[in-house]
Write an enzyme that holds these catalytic residues in place. Structure first.
Site, PDB file in Angstrom:
ATOM      1  N   TYR A  47     -61.766  73.836   1.666  1.00  0.00           N
ATOM      2  CA  TYR A  47     -62.428  72.547   2.323  1.00  0.00           C
ATOM      3  C   TYR A  47     -63.746  72.414   1.434  1.00  0.00           C
ATOM      4  O   TYR A  47     -64.476  73.589   1.321  1.00  0.00           O
ATOM      5  CB  TYR A  47     -62.728  72.493   3.569  1.00  0.00           C
ATOM      6  CG  TYR A  47     -63.513  71.186   4.145  1.00  0.00           C
ATOM      7  CD1 TYR A  47     -62.742  70.140   4.553  1.00  0.00           C
ATOM      8  CD2 TYR A  47     -64.892  71.200   4.170  1.00  0.00           C
ATOM      9  CE1 TYR A  47     -63.279  69.222   4.664  1.00  0.00           C
ATOM     10  CE2 TYR A  47     -65.468  70.075   4.751  1.00  0.00           C
ATOM     11  CZ  TYR A  47     -64.752  68.972   4.782  1.00  0.00           C
ATOM     12  OH  TYR A  47     -65.306  67.792   5.318  1.00  0.00           O
ATOM     13  N   GLU A  81     -64.848  63.993   0.143  1.00  0.00           N
ATOM     14  CA  GLU A  81     -64.067  64.991   0.641  1.00  0.00           C
ATOM     15  C   GLU A  81     -62.925  65.581   0.043  1.00  0.00           C
ATOM     16  O   GLU A  81     -62.128  64.277  -0.205  1.00  0.00           O
ATOM     17  CB  GLU A  81     -64.159  64.878   2.236  1.00  0.00           C
ATOM     18  CG  GLU A  81     -63.153  65.877   2.928  1.00  0.00           C
ATOM     19  CD  GLU A  81     -62.883  65.351   4.564  1.00  0.00           C
ATOM     20  OE1 GLU A  81     -63.864  65.571   5.220  1.00  0.00           O
ATOM     21  OE2 GLU A  81     -61.838  64.749   4.530  1.00  0.00           O
TER      22      GLU A  81
END
Length: 370
Positions: free
Chosen positions: A101, A186
């Site tokens: 992530y 993101e």
């Protein structure tokens, strides 16, 4: 302004960040054509401005063009998280050795951008414990120098070619973040595939106040129909998906109303700040918006300063006379012209509460009973 996944990936690619081969399409035939061009197994991904698409069935795999056509037809018929699917991204299925992530966003408290990274990426990132998440603020004059990239990759345990790839990718992501006036960039998951890092998904949010500088980014309307109506009326309104419609005067009072309802086990249907000086006409329009959410109960929370309690009461009665209100209304009235407002409410067979907690608890009780 939120961007669709395919738009975010187009930006990533333009900054040198590796993404899977693929293309956005709007018809099953186009999907079959893209699958033919890519060859092998492809992924058909619904394009909506919401998460949890995989859990909702909005991501499917296809081994050939005909399967891609059928999968696209199925996905385009879906409504996911309240969003009608109108386009899909067809892209190659990549080999996944590990999911990471990586995001850059703004830390309002620190007044700095912050890098957030984890060795545990994927669908359940929200449940990753804090000890497995790396957070690093960015000093604006310094940016993201090589030593900072190496420190973050070290803390993530990334070594060798993968570590080098991460150290090259992070400055590119920050460059995009700055140049595109982003509030969030993101990648989840950031996939380790062999010795390569691939952005398998994208989430990009652009600062609305900077859109005048971003002429190369197409405008994306992410408001629902009711939110558009509220915006046109000058009202702050956000749909939340619950069953208790909420109206309050002032952003703080609106947030307090949502929190109090949630405390008592209720599910707010919306955020609606009717404003500190909303008169009777504006209140009527606000109540009409609430009815469009099809709630089980309406909760009106007014602490009258500029807003007059009698105006709110008269507006509610005006709506009741003009049309049937099919659900109970729980109203809390305190402040300017409170006595007159309470009198109007009671004369029309309703009760007005003085304490917000009591009113909120009653609204939750009604909603849970229906």
């Amino acid at each position: 302004m939120k961007l669709f996944e395919y738009m975010g990936k187009d930006l990533f690619s333009s900054y040198g960040i590796t993404v899977p081969r693929g293309r956005m399409v709007t018809t099953p035939d186009e999907a079959a054509k893209v699958a033919q061009e890519i060859g092998g197994t492809v992924v058909v991904k619904s394009q909506i401005l919401a998460g949890k698409r995989g859990k909702g069935g909005g991501i499917k795999f296809a081994d050939n063009p005909e399967e891609a056509r059928e999968a696209t037809s199925q996905v385009l018929s879906m409504v996911l998280n309240g969003h009608k699917v109108e386009k899909v991204l067809v892209e190659e299925k990549i080999k996944i050795d590990k999911e990471l992530y990586l995001a850059i966003t703004v830390d309002g408290s620190a007044k700095k951008p912050v890098i957030i990274a984890s060795i545990q990426g994927g669908m359940d990132i929200e449940e990753v414990p804090d000890e497995h998440i790396v957070k690093q603020h960015i000093d604006l004059p310094m940016g993201v120098p090589p030593f900072l990239c190496r420190e973050i990759s070290r803390r993530l345990g990334l070594t060798g070619q993968v570590g080098n790839e991460f150290n090259s990718l992070l400055p590119l992501l920050y460059k995009l973040f700055r140049e595109k006036d982003a509030e969030l960039v993101e990648i989840n998951p950031l996939v380790i595939s062999g010795d390569t890092l691939i952005a398998a998904d994208s989430k990009v949010t652009i600062d609305d106040d900077a859109l005048f500088r971003q002429k190369d980014i197409p405008y994306v309307e992410d408001r629902t129909n009711i939110e558009k109506q509220a915006h046109d009326l000058g009202l702050a309104f956000v749909e939340l998906g619950g069953d208790i419609a909420v109206m309050a005067n002032g952003a703080g009072m609106s947030m307090g109303s949502l929190d109090t309802l949630s405390h008592y086990g209720g599910k707010p249907a919306n955020f609606l700040d009717a404003g500190g000086g909303t008169g009777m006409e504006g209140t009527v329009k606000a109540i009409e918006l609430l009815l469009q959410t099809n709630p089980k109960v309406i909760f009106i929370n007014i602490f009258g300063g500029i807003t007059r309690c009698d105006d709110v009461a008269n507006a509610l009665i005006q709506v009741k006379k003009a049309r049937e209100i099919p659900v109970p209304v729980v109203i809390r009235l305190v402040g300017t012209n409170e006595e007159e407002g309470v009198r109007i409410i009671k004369e029309n067979g309703m009760e007005a509460y003085k304490v917000m907690q009591e009113a909120a608890a009653k609204a939750v009780e009604i909603a849970n009973a229906n």
